[in-house]
Design a protein around this motif. Structure first.
Motif, PDB file in Angstrom:
ATOM      1  N   HIS A   1      -8.291  -1.807   5.616  1.00 12.73           N
ATOM      2  CA  HIS A   1      -7.648  -2.410   4.439  1.00 12.73           C
ATOM      3  C   HIS A   1      -7.488  -3.906   4.652  1.00 12.73           C
ATOM      4  O   HIS A   1      -7.210  -4.361   5.762  1.00 12.73           O
ATOM      5  CB  HIS A   1      -6.279  -1.774   4.202  1.00 12.73           C
ATOM      6  CG  HIS A   1      -6.343  -0.310   3.886  1.00 12.73           C
ATOM      7  ND1 HIS A   1      -6.174   0.660   4.844  1.00 12.73           N
ATOM      8  CD2 HIS A   1      -6.572   0.344   2.721  1.00 12.73           C
ATOM      9  CE1 HIS A   1      -6.288   1.855   4.288  1.00 12.73           C
ATOM     10  NE2 HIS A   1      -6.527   1.694   3.002  1.00 12.73           N
TER      11      HIS A   1
ATOM     12  N   THR B   1      -3.131   4.817  11.195  1.00 13.73           N
ATOM     13  CA  THR B   1      -3.216   3.477  11.776  1.00 13.73           C
ATOM     14  C   THR B   1      -2.543   3.435  13.139  1.00 13.73           C
ATOM     15  O   THR B   1      -3.069   2.841  14.089  1.00 13.73           O
ATOM     16  CB  THR B   1      -2.586   2.442  10.824  1.00 13.73           C
ATOM     17  OG1 THR B   1      -3.305   2.441   9.588  1.00 13.73           O
ATOM     18  CG2 THR B   1      -2.615   1.048  11.417  1.00 13.73           C
TER      19      THR B   1
ATOM     20  N   HIS C   1       0.857  -1.185   0.000  1.00 15.49           N
ATOM     21  CA  HIS C   1       0.000   0.000   0.000  1.00 15.49           C
ATOM     22  C   HIS C   1       0.894   1.235   0.000  1.00 15.49           C
ATOM     23  O   HIS C   1       1.870   1.306   0.742  1.00 15.49           O
ATOM     24  CB  HIS C   1      -0.908  -0.006   1.233  1.00 15.49           C
ATOM     25  CG  HIS C   1      -2.032   0.967   1.135  1.00 15.49           C
ATOM     26  ND1 HIS C   1      -1.906   2.281   1.497  1.00 15.49           N
ATOM     27  CD2 HIS C   1      -3.305   0.821   0.697  1.00 15.49           C
ATOM     28  CE1 HIS C   1      -3.056   2.905   1.295  1.00 15.49           C
ATOM     29  NE2 HIS C   1      -3.923   2.049   0.809  1.00 15.49           N
TER      30      HIS C   1
ATOM     31  N   GLU D   1      -9.685  -4.622  -1.883  1.00 11.02           N
ATOM     32  CA  GLU D   1      -8.620  -4.001  -1.105  1.00 11.02           C
ATOM     33  C   GLU D   1      -9.063  -3.475   0.258  1.00 11.02           C
ATOM     34  O   GLU D   1      -8.228  -3.259   1.146  1.00 11.02           O
ATOM     35  CB  GLU D   1      -7.999  -2.870  -1.919  1.00 11.02           C
ATOM     36  CG  GLU D   1      -7.326  -3.400  -3.174  1.00 11.02           C
ATOM     37  CD  GLU D   1      -6.883  -2.308  -4.136  1.00 11.02           C
ATOM     38  OE1 GLU D   1      -5.968  -2.577  -4.927  1.00 11.02           O
ATOM     39  OE2 GLU D   1      -7.447  -1.195  -4.098  1.00 11.02           O
ATOM     40  N   THR D   2     -10.349  -3.232   0.429  1.00 13.04           N
ATOM     41  CA  THR D   2     -10.858  -2.706   1.697  1.00 13.04           C
ATOM     42  C   THR D   2     -12.127  -3.458   2.085  1.00 13.04           C
ATOM     43  O   THR D   2     -12.628  -4.292   1.325  1.00 13.04           O
ATOM     44  CB  THR D   2     -11.198  -1.203   1.597  1.00 13.04           C
ATOM     45  OG1 THR D   2     -12.376  -1.034   0.790  1.00 13.04           O
ATOM     46  CG2 THR D   2     -10.042  -0.423   0.994  1.00 13.04           C
TER      47      THR D   2
ATOM     48  N   LYS E   1      -1.177  -3.470   3.282  1.00 13.84           N
ATOM     49  CA  LYS E   1      -1.925  -2.477   4.030  1.00 13.84           C
ATOM     50  C   LYS E   1      -0.980  -1.792   5.006  1.00 13.84           C
ATOM     51  O   LYS E   1       0.115  -2.307   5.263  1.00 13.84           O
ATOM     52  CB  LYS E   1      -3.066  -3.164   4.806  1.00 13.84           C
ATOM     53  CG  LYS E   1      -2.564  -4.220   5.780  1.00 13.84           C
ATOM     54  CD  LYS E   1      -3.705  -4.982   6.458  1.00 13.84           C
ATOM     55  CE  LYS E   1      -4.397  -4.164   7.514  1.00 13.84           C
ATOM     56  NZ  LYS E   1      -5.407  -4.932   8.265  1.00 13.84           N
TER      57      LYS E   1
END
Length: 328
Positions: free
Chosen positions: A192, A169, A160, A202-203, A267
Protein backbone atom coordinates in the motif's frame (compact mmCIF):
# COMPACT_ATOMS: atom_id res chain seq x y z
CA UNK A 1 -25.21 1.90 -11.33
CA UNK A 2 -23.32 2.26 -14.61
CA UNK A 3 -23.83 -0.61 -17.11
CA UNK A 4 -20.93 -3.08 -17.31
CA UNK A 5 -19.91 -6.34 -18.97
CA UNK A 6 -19.52 -9.40 -16.74
CA UNK A 7 -16.88 -12.09 -17.26
CA UNK A 8 -15.95 -15.13 -15.21
CA UNK A 9 -12.28 -16.17 -15.05
CA UNK A 10 -11.59 -19.89 -14.75
CA UNK A 11 -7.90 -19.52 -13.95
CA UNK A 12 -5.20 -16.91 -13.38
CA UNK A 13 -4.28 -16.64 -17.06
CA UNK A 14 -7.91 -15.90 -18.00
CA UNK A 15 -8.19 -13.35 -15.19
CA UNK A 16 -5.01 -11.54 -16.27
CA UNK A 17 -6.28 -11.33 -19.86
CA UNK A 18 -9.70 -10.11 -18.75
CA UNK A 19 -8.49 -7.36 -16.42
CA UNK A 20 -6.25 -5.99 -19.18
CA UNK A 21 -9.42 -4.50 -20.71
CA UNK A 22 -9.88 -0.75 -20.15
CA UNK A 23 -11.68 0.06 -16.90
CA UNK A 24 -11.83 -3.56 -15.71
CA UNK A 25 -12.18 -4.53 -12.05
CA UNK A 26 -11.89 -7.84 -10.22
CA UNK A 27 -14.95 -9.08 -8.31
CA UNK A 28 -14.31 -11.31 -5.31
CA UNK A 29 -16.91 -11.18 -2.55
CA UNK A 30 -18.09 -7.75 -3.70
CA UNK A 31 -18.47 -6.52 -0.13
CA UNK A 32 -16.77 -3.20 -0.96
CA UNK A 33 -16.73 -2.93 -4.74
CA UNK A 34 -20.48 -3.37 -5.23
CA UNK A 35 -21.17 -0.60 -2.70
CA UNK A 36 -18.76 1.69 -4.54
CA UNK A 37 -20.46 0.90 -7.84
CA UNK A 38 -23.87 1.71 -6.38
CA UNK A 39 -22.50 5.07 -5.25
CA UNK A 40 -20.96 5.57 -8.74
CA UNK A 41 -17.53 6.03 -7.17
CA UNK A 42 -16.33 3.00 -9.11
CA UNK A 43 -17.58 2.70 -12.70
CA UNK A 44 -15.94 -0.36 -14.25
CA UNK A 45 -16.82 -1.21 -17.82
CA UNK A 46 -15.83 -4.84 -17.24
CA UNK A 47 -16.35 -6.83 -14.04
CA UNK A 48 -14.22 -9.97 -13.82
CA UNK A 49 -15.39 -12.66 -11.39
CA UNK A 50 -12.22 -14.16 -9.82
CA UNK A 51 -13.87 -16.31 -7.16
CA UNK A 52 -12.84 -19.50 -8.99
CA UNK A 53 -9.16 -18.72 -8.48
CA UNK A 54 -6.89 -20.10 -5.77
CA UNK A 55 -8.59 -20.35 -2.40
CA UNK A 56 -6.34 -22.98 -0.84
CA UNK A 57 -4.55 -22.50 2.49
CA UNK A 58 -1.45 -24.69 2.50
CA UNK A 59 1.76 -25.06 4.46
CA UNK A 60 4.91 -24.10 2.57
CA UNK A 61 8.11 -26.13 2.47
CA UNK A 62 9.82 -23.81 4.93
CA UNK A 63 7.02 -24.03 7.47
CA UNK A 64 5.16 -20.88 6.50
CA UNK A 65 1.66 -20.58 5.05
CA UNK A 66 0.38 -19.74 1.57
CA UNK A 67 -3.16 -18.35 1.34
CA UNK A 68 -4.87 -18.15 -2.05
CA UNK A 69 -6.17 -14.73 -3.01
CA UNK A 70 -9.74 -16.02 -3.36
CA UNK A 71 -9.81 -17.61 0.10
CA UNK A 72 -12.76 -16.36 2.13
CA UNK A 73 -11.96 -14.47 5.31
CA UNK A 74 -13.94 -16.94 7.43
CA UNK A 75 -11.99 -19.88 6.00
CA UNK A 76 -8.70 -18.17 6.88
CA UNK A 77 -9.77 -17.25 10.41
CA UNK A 78 -11.02 -20.77 11.14
CA UNK A 79 -8.13 -22.69 9.57
CA UNK A 80 -6.31 -24.81 12.14
CA UNK A 81 -2.81 -23.72 11.09
CA UNK A 82 -3.80 -20.05 11.20
CA UNK A 83 -5.39 -20.38 14.65
CA UNK A 84 -2.45 -22.33 16.05
CA UNK A 85 0.47 -20.48 14.46
CA UNK A 86 -0.86 -17.00 13.70
CA UNK A 87 -3.55 -16.17 16.29
CA UNK A 88 -3.12 -12.45 15.59
CA UNK A 89 -4.53 -13.06 12.10
CA UNK A 90 -7.56 -14.99 13.31
CA UNK A 91 -8.34 -12.30 15.89
CA UNK A 92 -7.95 -9.48 13.37
CA UNK A 93 -10.30 -11.11 10.87
CA UNK A 94 -12.95 -11.86 13.48
CA UNK A 95 -12.73 -8.25 14.67
CA UNK A 96 -13.16 -6.97 11.14
CA UNK A 97 -16.80 -7.34 10.18
CA UNK A 98 -20.01 -9.30 10.59
CA UNK A 99 -20.00 -13.06 10.06
CA UNK A 100 -22.00 -12.62 6.85
CA UNK A 101 -19.40 -10.28 5.37
CA UNK A 102 -16.52 -12.51 6.47
CA UNK A 103 -18.21 -15.43 4.72
CA UNK A 104 -18.21 -13.50 1.43
CA UNK A 105 -15.08 -11.34 1.57
CA UNK A 106 -11.85 -12.62 0.00
CA UNK A 107 -8.27 -12.13 1.12
CA UNK A 108 -7.28 -10.09 -1.94
CA UNK A 109 -10.46 -8.05 -1.77
CA UNK A 110 -9.77 -7.22 1.86
CA UNK A 111 -6.33 -5.86 0.99
CA UNK A 112 -7.75 -3.82 -1.89
CA UNK A 113 -10.75 -2.33 -0.11
CA UNK A 114 -10.96 1.44 -0.18
CA UNK A 115 -11.24 3.99 2.62
CA UNK A 116 -14.45 4.62 4.53
CA UNK A 117 -13.79 8.37 4.71
CA UNK A 118 -17.15 10.17 4.71
CA UNK A 119 -15.92 12.74 2.21
CA UNK A 120 -14.79 10.01 -0.18
CA UNK A 121 -18.35 8.65 -0.25
CA UNK A 122 -20.04 12.05 -0.52
CA UNK A 123 -20.04 12.39 -4.30
CA UNK A 124 -22.48 15.31 -4.35
CA UNK A 125 -21.21 17.72 -1.73
CA UNK A 126 -17.55 17.06 -0.87
CA UNK A 127 -14.16 17.45 -2.49
CA UNK A 128 -11.93 14.38 -2.41
CA UNK A 129 -8.57 13.90 -4.12
CA UNK A 130 -8.86 10.15 -3.74
CA UNK A 131 -12.12 10.14 -5.69
CA UNK A 132 -11.29 12.94 -8.14
CA UNK A 133 -7.55 13.76 -8.32
CA UNK A 134 -6.83 17.46 -7.94
CA UNK A 135 -10.24 18.29 -6.51
CA UNK A 136 -9.12 19.01 -2.94
CA UNK A 137 -9.59 17.38 0.47
CA UNK A 138 -12.50 18.57 2.59
CA UNK A 139 -11.55 16.19 5.40
CA UNK A 140 -8.51 18.26 6.38
CA UNK A 141 -10.65 21.09 7.71
CA UNK A 142 -13.86 19.12 8.17
CA UNK A 143 -14.90 16.47 10.66
CA UNK A 144 -11.77 14.34 10.82
CA UNK A 145 -12.10 12.28 13.99
CA UNK A 146 -11.44 8.96 12.21
CA UNK A 147 -8.62 10.21 10.01
CA UNK A 148 -4.86 9.70 9.86
CA UNK A 149 -2.24 10.90 12.32
CA UNK A 150 0.72 9.27 10.55
CA UNK A 151 1.92 9.43 6.96
CA UNK A 152 -0.81 11.79 5.71
CA UNK A 153 -0.31 14.58 3.18
CA UNK A 154 -1.90 17.85 2.15
CA UNK A 155 -3.79 15.88 -0.51
CA UNK A 156 -5.32 13.19 1.73
CA UNK A 157 -5.78 12.26 5.39
CA UNK A 158 -7.88 9.10 4.89
CA UNK A 159 -7.12 5.85 6.70
CA UNK A 160 -7.04 2.27 5.41
CA UNK A 161 -9.96 0.31 6.88
CA UNK A 162 -8.62 -3.27 6.95
CA UNK A 163 -8.02 -5.21 10.16
CA UNK A 164 -6.65 -8.29 8.43
CA UNK A 165 -4.01 -6.27 6.58
CA UNK A 166 -2.67 -4.87 9.86
CA UNK A 167 -2.08 -8.38 11.21
CA UNK A 168 -0.53 -9.53 7.92
CA UNK A 169 1.78 -6.51 7.91
CA UNK A 170 2.99 -7.34 11.41
CA UNK A 171 3.64 -10.92 10.29
CA UNK A 172 5.96 -9.92 7.41
CA UNK A 173 3.46 -11.23 4.85
CA UNK A 174 4.38 -11.18 1.17
CA UNK A 175 1.90 -10.49 -1.67
CA UNK A 176 2.31 -12.60 -4.82
CA UNK A 177 1.31 -10.86 -8.05
CA UNK A 178 0.79 -11.94 -11.66
CA UNK A 179 0.43 -10.01 -14.91
CA UNK A 180 1.08 -10.67 -18.58
CA UNK A 181 4.67 -9.59 -17.86
CA UNK A 182 5.14 -12.43 -15.37
CA UNK A 183 5.16 -12.89 -11.61
CA UNK A 184 6.59 -10.83 -8.77
CA UNK A 185 6.34 -10.61 -4.99
CA UNK A 186 6.02 -7.54 -2.77
CA UNK A 187 6.26 -7.32 1.04
CA UNK A 188 2.84 -6.32 2.33
CA UNK A 189 4.44 -3.45 4.26
CA UNK A 190 5.34 -1.98 0.84
CA UNK A 191 2.16 -2.97 -1.04
CA UNK A 192 0.00 0.00 0.00
CA UNK A 193 1.19 3.52 -0.80
CA UNK A 194 1.13 6.63 1.34
CA UNK A 195 -1.00 9.36 -0.26
CA UNK A 196 1.60 11.94 -1.30
CA UNK A 197 0.05 14.02 -4.06
CA UNK A 198 -1.72 11.02 -5.66
CA UNK A 199 -3.98 9.45 -3.03
CA UNK A 200 -6.06 7.86 -5.78
CA UNK A 201 -3.14 5.47 -6.45
CA UNK A 202 -3.46 3.27 -3.40
CA UNK A 203 -1.17 0.29 -4.06
CA UNK A 204 1.89 -0.66 -6.11
CA UNK A 205 -0.24 -2.84 -8.38
CA UNK A 206 0.58 -2.26 -12.04
CA UNK A 207 -2.22 -2.06 -14.63
CA UNK A 208 -3.68 -5.53 -15.30
CA UNK A 209 -1.76 -7.01 -12.35
CA UNK A 210 -3.54 -9.55 -10.17
CA UNK A 211 -3.05 -10.60 -6.55
CA UNK A 212 -2.70 -14.40 -6.60
CA UNK A 213 -1.71 -15.30 -3.03
CA UNK A 214 -0.45 -14.09 0.34
CA UNK A 215 2.47 -15.89 1.94
CA UNK A 216 3.29 -15.87 5.64
CA UNK A 217 6.89 -16.72 6.53
CA UNK A 218 7.65 -18.89 9.55
CA UNK A 219 8.49 -16.79 12.58
CA UNK A 220 9.81 -18.46 15.74
CA UNK A 221 7.40 -16.43 17.87
CA UNK A 222 4.38 -15.86 15.62
CA UNK A 223 2.16 -18.03 17.82
CA UNK A 224 2.70 -15.57 20.67
CA UNK A 225 0.72 -12.80 19.04
CA UNK A 226 -2.55 -10.94 19.37
CA UNK A 227 -4.72 -8.19 17.91
CA UNK A 228 -6.49 -5.47 19.84
CA UNK A 229 -9.00 -3.09 18.28
CA UNK A 230 -10.61 0.03 19.73
CA UNK A 231 -13.78 1.23 18.00
CA UNK A 232 -16.85 3.29 18.69
CA UNK A 233 -19.15 0.30 19.14
CA UNK A 234 -18.62 -3.34 19.96
CA UNK A 235 -19.32 -4.82 16.54
CA UNK A 236 -19.16 -4.00 12.84
CA UNK A 237 -17.21 -0.77 13.20
CA UNK A 238 -13.87 0.29 11.77
CA UNK A 239 -10.93 0.83 14.08
CA UNK A 240 -10.16 4.15 15.68
CA UNK A 241 -6.86 2.50 16.61
CA UNK A 242 -5.78 -1.13 16.40
CA UNK A 243 -2.59 -2.98 17.31
CA UNK A 244 -1.20 -6.22 15.91
CA UNK A 245 1.73 -7.53 17.92
CA UNK A 246 3.99 -10.56 18.32
CA UNK A 247 6.83 -10.73 20.82
CA UNK A 248 9.63 -13.02 21.95
CA UNK A 249 10.96 -12.51 25.48
CA UNK A 250 14.08 -14.21 26.82
CA UNK A 251 15.51 -13.68 30.31
CA UNK A 252 13.26 -10.68 30.75
CA UNK A 253 14.49 -8.96 27.57
CA UNK A 254 12.71 -8.43 24.25
CA UNK A 255 14.52 -10.76 21.88
CA UNK A 256 12.31 -9.92 18.92
CA UNK A 257 9.06 -8.14 18.18
CA UNK A 258 6.65 -7.35 15.37
CA UNK A 259 4.24 -4.43 15.65
CA UNK A 260 1.72 -2.80 13.31
CA UNK A 261 -0.98 -0.18 13.85
CA UNK A 262 -4.35 0.25 12.17
CA UNK A 263 -6.72 3.20 11.98
CA UNK A 264 -3.87 5.71 12.05
CA UNK A 265 -2.60 5.98 8.47
CA UNK A 266 -3.38 5.66 4.79
CA UNK A 267 -1.95 2.12 4.96
CA UNK A 268 -1.43 -0.52 7.65
CA UNK A 269 1.37 1.11 9.63
CA UNK A 270 4.35 -1.10 10.42
CA UNK A 271 5.96 0.32 13.55
CA UNK A 272 9.60 -0.15 12.55
CA UNK A 273 10.87 2.59 14.87
CA UNK A 274 9.15 1.04 17.88
CA UNK A 275 10.47 -2.41 17.00
CA UNK A 276 14.04 -1.13 16.73
CA UNK A 277 13.69 0.70 20.03
CA UNK A 278 12.43 -2.42 21.82
CA UNK A 279 14.88 -5.12 20.75
CA UNK A 280 17.22 -5.99 23.61
CA UNK A 281 15.32 -3.85 26.10
CA UNK A 282 13.56 -5.06 29.27
CA UNK A 283 10.06 -6.37 28.59
CA UNK A 284 8.42 -3.75 30.79
CA UNK A 285 5.69 -1.17 30.44
CA UNK A 286 8.35 1.57 30.58
CA UNK A 287 10.19 0.07 27.60
CA UNK A 288 6.95 -0.37 25.68
CA UNK A 289 6.05 3.26 26.38
CA UNK A 290 9.42 4.53 25.15
CA UNK A 291 9.11 2.43 22.00
CA UNK A 292 5.65 3.61 21.01
CA UNK A 293 6.60 7.20 21.85
CA UNK A 294 9.45 6.88 19.32
CA UNK A 295 6.97 5.65 16.71
CA UNK A 296 4.42 8.36 17.39
CA UNK A 297 6.98 11.20 17.44
CA UNK A 298 6.08 11.94 13.82
CA UNK A 299 2.31 11.98 14.40
CA UNK A 300 0.51 15.01 13.00
CA UNK A 301 -3.03 15.15 14.41
CA UNK A 302 -5.90 17.13 12.94
CA UNK A 303 -8.37 19.20 14.94
CA UNK A 304 -10.65 16.27 15.86
CA UNK A 305 -8.31 13.28 16.12
CA UNK A 306 -5.54 14.27 18.51
CA UNK A 307 -6.92 11.70 20.97
CA UNK A 308 -5.59 8.96 18.68
CA UNK A 309 -2.00 9.60 19.78
CA UNK A 310 -2.68 8.83 23.43
CA UNK A 311 -5.09 6.05 22.47
CA UNK A 312 -2.49 4.37 20.24
CA UNK A 313 0.07 4.75 23.01
CA UNK A 314 -2.12 3.15 25.69
CA UNK A 315 -3.40 0.32 23.48
CA UNK A 316 0.12 -0.57 22.37
CA UNK A 317 1.52 -0.59 25.91
CA UNK A 318 -1.40 -2.70 27.15
CA UNK A 319 -1.11 -5.16 24.26
CA UNK A 320 2.64 -5.67 24.62
CA UNK A 321 2.43 -5.83 28.42
CA UNK A 322 -0.20 -8.54 28.16
CA UNK A 323 1.86 -10.57 25.69
CA UNK A 324 5.03 -10.20 27.73
CA UNK A 325 3.21 -11.22 30.90
CA UNK A 326 1.82 -14.32 29.19
CA UNK A 327 5.34 -15.15 28.06
CA UNK A 328 6.92 -14.74 31.47
Amino acid sequence: MTPFRFERAGDVAEAVRAIAAPSAKCLGGGTNLVDLMRETIERPEVLVDVTALDHAIVETEGGGLRIGAAARNTAVAEHRLVRDRYPVLTRAIVAGASAQIRNMATVAGNLLQRTRCTYFYDTEGSRCNKRVPGQGCDAREGFNRIHAILGASEACVATHPSDMAVALTALDAVVHLRSDAGERSVPLAEFHRLPGDRPDVETVLAPSELVTAIELPPLPFEAHSTYRKVRDRASYAFALVSVAAAIAVEDGLVKNVRLALGGVAHKPWRAFAAEAELRGKPATAASFAAAIDAELAGARPLKDNGFKIELARRVTIATLTGLAGDRA
